[in-house]
Design an enzyme around this catalytic site. Structure first.
Site, PDB file in Angstrom:
ATOM      1  N   ILE A 170       5.537  -3.145  -7.594  1.00  0.00           N
ATOM      2  CA  ILE A 170       4.818  -1.887  -7.823  1.00  0.00           C
ATOM      3  C   ILE A 170       5.413  -0.804  -6.926  1.00  0.00           C
ATOM      4  O   ILE A 170       5.236  -0.832  -5.710  1.00  0.00           O
ATOM      5  CB  ILE A 170       3.309  -2.041  -7.516  1.00  0.00           C
ATOM      6  CG1 ILE A 170       2.710  -3.192  -8.333  1.00  0.00           C
ATOM      7  CG2 ILE A 170       2.567  -0.726  -7.798  1.00  0.00           C
ATOM      8  CD1 ILE A 170       1.314  -3.588  -7.901  1.00  0.00           C
ATOM      9  N   ARG A 171       6.134   0.133  -7.543  1.00  0.00           N
ATOM     10  CA  ARG A 171       6.813   1.181  -6.762  1.00  0.00           C
ATOM     11  C   ARG A 171       7.449   0.572  -5.500  1.00  0.00           C
ATOM     12  O   ARG A 171       7.245   1.053  -4.375  1.00  0.00           O
ATOM     13  CB  ARG A 171       5.845   2.317  -6.426  1.00  0.00           C
ATOM     14  CG  ARG A 171       5.379   3.070  -7.685  1.00  0.00           C
ATOM     15  CD  ARG A 171       4.427   4.202  -7.421  1.00  0.00           C
ATOM     16  NE  ARG A 171       5.005   5.245  -6.558  1.00  0.00           N
ATOM     17  CZ  ARG A 171       5.939   6.114  -6.914  1.00  0.00           C
ATOM     18  NH1 ARG A 171       6.448   6.080  -8.138  1.00  0.00           N
ATOM     19  NH2 ARG A 171       6.362   7.022  -6.094  1.00  0.00           N
ATOM     20  N   CYS A 182       5.997  -5.516   0.363  1.00  0.00           N
ATOM     21  CA  CYS A 182       6.175  -4.179  -0.210  1.00  0.00           C
ATOM     22  C   CYS A 182       6.064  -3.090   0.863  1.00  0.00           C
ATOM     23  O   CYS A 182       6.965  -2.978   1.676  1.00  0.00           O
ATOM     24  CB  CYS A 182       5.215  -3.973  -1.370  1.00  0.00           C
ATOM     25  SG  CYS A 182       5.812  -2.730  -2.511  1.00  0.00           S
ATOM     26  N   HIS A 237       4.649  -8.399  -4.617  1.00  0.00           N
ATOM     27  CA  HIS A 237       3.268  -8.668  -4.171  1.00  0.00           C
ATOM     28  C   HIS A 237       2.799 -10.085  -4.508  1.00  0.00           C
ATOM     29  O   HIS A 237       2.080 -10.270  -5.489  1.00  0.00           O
ATOM     30  CB  HIS A 237       2.311  -7.699  -4.871  1.00  0.00           C
ATOM     31  CG  HIS A 237       2.410  -6.286  -4.407  1.00  0.00           C
ATOM     32  ND1 HIS A 237       1.594  -5.768  -3.421  1.00  0.00           N
ATOM     33  CD2 HIS A 237       3.215  -5.283  -4.800  1.00  0.00           C
ATOM     34  CE1 HIS A 237       1.904  -4.512  -3.222  1.00  0.00           C
ATOM     35  NE2 HIS A 237       2.877  -4.173  -4.041  1.00  0.00           N
ATOM     36  N   ARG A 287      12.987   3.737  -0.452  1.00  0.00           N
ATOM     37  CA  ARG A 287      11.637   3.660  -1.023  1.00  0.00           C
ATOM     38  C   ARG A 287      11.639   4.099  -2.482  1.00  0.00           C
ATOM     39  O   ARG A 287      12.394   4.969  -2.880  1.00  0.00           O
ATOM     40  CB  ARG A 287      10.688   4.562  -0.242  1.00  0.00           C
ATOM     41  CG  ARG A 287      10.473   4.078   1.180  1.00  0.00           C
ATOM     42  CD  ARG A 287       9.600   5.042   1.937  1.00  0.00           C
ATOM     43  NE  ARG A 287       8.298   5.170   1.288  1.00  0.00           N
ATOM     44  CZ  ARG A 287       7.445   6.151   1.563  1.00  0.00           C
ATOM     45  NH1 ARG A 287       7.742   7.075   2.422  1.00  0.00           N
ATOM     46  NH2 ARG A 287       6.270   6.182   0.945  1.00  0.00           N
ATOM     47  N   GLY A 316       0.866  -1.176   0.000  1.00  0.00           N
ATOM     48  CA  GLY A 316       0.000   0.000   0.000  1.00  0.00           C
ATOM     49  C   GLY A 316       0.897   1.217   0.000  1.00  0.00           C
ATOM     50  O   GLY A 316       1.824   1.304  -0.800  1.00  0.00           O
ATOM     51  N   GLU A 317       0.671   2.113   0.935  1.00  0.00           N
ATOM     52  CA  GLU A 317       1.516   3.297   1.047  1.00  0.00           C
ATOM     53  C   GLU A 317       1.997   3.351   2.492  1.00  0.00           C
ATOM     54  O   GLU A 317       1.199   3.544   3.412  1.00  0.00           O
ATOM     55  CB  GLU A 317       0.731   4.538   0.640  1.00  0.00           C
ATOM     56  CG  GLU A 317       1.581   5.624  -0.004  1.00  0.00           C
ATOM     57  CD  GLU A 317       2.418   6.362   1.028  1.00  0.00           C
ATOM     58  OE1 GLU A 317       3.584   6.696   0.752  1.00  0.00           O
ATOM     59  OE2 GLU A 317       1.894   6.594   2.139  1.00  0.00           O
ATOM     60  N   SER A 318       3.302   3.167   2.669  1.00  0.00           N
ATOM     61  CA  SER A 318       3.809   2.927   4.021  1.00  0.00           C
ATOM     62  C   SER A 318       3.646   4.120   4.962  1.00  0.00           C
ATOM     63  O   SER A 318       3.405   3.927   6.156  1.00  0.00           O
ATOM     64  CB  SER A 318       5.275   2.499   3.954  1.00  0.00           C
ATOM     65  OG  SER A 318       6.037   3.453   3.254  1.00  0.00           O
ATOM     66  N   GLU A 343       0.427 -11.589  -3.371  1.00  0.00           N
ATOM     67  CA  GLU A 343      -1.049 -11.669  -3.279  1.00  0.00           C
ATOM     68  C   GLU A 343      -1.718 -11.237  -4.584  1.00  0.00           C
ATOM     69  O   GLU A 343      -2.921 -11.343  -4.729  1.00  0.00           O
ATOM     70  CB  GLU A 343      -1.557 -10.846  -2.088  1.00  0.00           C
ATOM     71  CG  GLU A 343      -1.622  -9.345  -2.284  1.00  0.00           C
ATOM     72  CD  GLU A 343      -0.259  -8.641  -2.250  1.00  0.00           C
ATOM     73  OE1 GLU A 343       0.784  -9.331  -2.245  1.00  0.00           O
ATOM     74  OE2 GLU A 343      -0.266  -7.400  -2.259  1.00  0.00           O
TER      75      GLU A 343
HETATM   76  N1  GLN Z   1       5.775   2.937  -2.758  1.00  0.00           N
HETATM   77  C1  GLN Z   1       5.088   2.482  -1.588  1.00  0.00           C
HETATM   78  C2  GLN Z   1       5.681   3.071  -0.323  1.00  0.00           C
HETATM   79  O1  GLN Z   1       6.763   3.586  -0.352  1.00  0.00           O
HETATM   80  C3  GLN Z   1       5.082   0.970  -1.505  1.00  0.00           C
HETATM   81  C4  GLN Z   1       4.409   0.395  -2.725  1.00  0.00           C
HETATM   82  C5  GLN Z   1       3.680  -0.887  -2.516  1.00  0.00           C
HETATM   83  O2  GLN Z   1       3.387  -1.332  -1.404  1.00  0.00           O
HETATM   84  N2  GLN Z   1       3.299  -1.465  -3.626  1.00  0.00           N
HETATM   85  O3  GLN Z   1       5.070   3.026   0.703  1.00  0.00           O
END
Ligand code: GLN
Length: 193
Positions: free
Chosen positions: A133-134, A78, A170, A104, A46-48, A172
């Site tokens: 993903i990122r 992630c 990921h 990150r 997600g977004e940490s 999942e």
């Molecule tokens: N870019 C996100 C972060 O820095 C992590 C990306 C992800 O969980 N797919 O939090």
């Protein structure tokens, strides 16, 4: 045996779905009181920064740390890896228990998100199709960290340290349940230490 998936933000539903497909009792976790009944925990992608803020606001940071210290299995995918890592660069660590240093969003703009087949000996012979993903880039790991998979250029993308498992991709988001089965295996044998 129950596995909780931290459900504050991000890709938690997918983890729950794969676990239930394996016949595992999986539940979404949002409250500290829900931590007591768990035998294992997944912190999803997600977004940490957001996830960390929400975990603090919900009073979950200390219960997660205690869960790890009690030797119970915890897997971060992630953003979940970022939440567990001890060194995430300029920002303060979140739970800060996994002996890895990462950066990150550090795969560069051209390869922001990518997919590749990984060789993961712990999962058996078939390659594991990994979706990034990122993703955070693991820059180095401590002496007690066991590497489970690397990219062709040597970058570590899956590792474990006692009861902690991390993947910068990921599992999942693919139909391959082997990583989930692997984690479930560490839950059923206890702390894995
Ligand atoms: N870019 C996100 C972060 O820095 C992590 C990306 C992800 O969980 N797919 O939090």
């Amino acid at each position: 045996m129950k596995i909780g998936v931290l459900a504050l933000q991000g890709a938690f539903r997918e983890h729950v779905q794969i676990l239930r497909g394996l016949g595992v009792d999986a539940r979404e976790v949002r409250l500290p009181s829900e931590m007591h009944e768990l035998d294992g925990l997944i912190i999803p992608g997600g977004e940490s920064t957001t996830m960390g803020k929400l975990a603090r606001a919900y009073g979950l940071m200390e219960p997660i740390r205690e869960f790890v210290q009690a030797g119970k299995p915890v897997w971060g995918t992630c953003a979940g890896l970022i939440v567990l890592a001890k060194d995430i660069g300029a920002e303060d660590a979140h739970v800060g228990v996994m002996d890895v240093k990462l950066r990150r969003n550090a795969f560069g703009r051209q390869v922001d998100s990518f997919e590749t087949d990984l060789h993961v000996p712990a999962l058996g012979g078939e390659p594991f199709h990994a979706v990034f993903i990122r993703a955070p880039r693991i820059e180095c790991v401590g002496a007690h960290v066991e590497v489970l998979a690397r990219l062709d250029d040597g970058t570590i993308v899956a590792a474990r340290q006692r009861n902690l498992l991390v993947t910068s991709f990921h599992p999942e988001l693919t139909n391959d349940p082997r990583f989930h089965r692997f984690f479930w295996g560490s839950v059923t044998v206890g702390s894995g230490t």
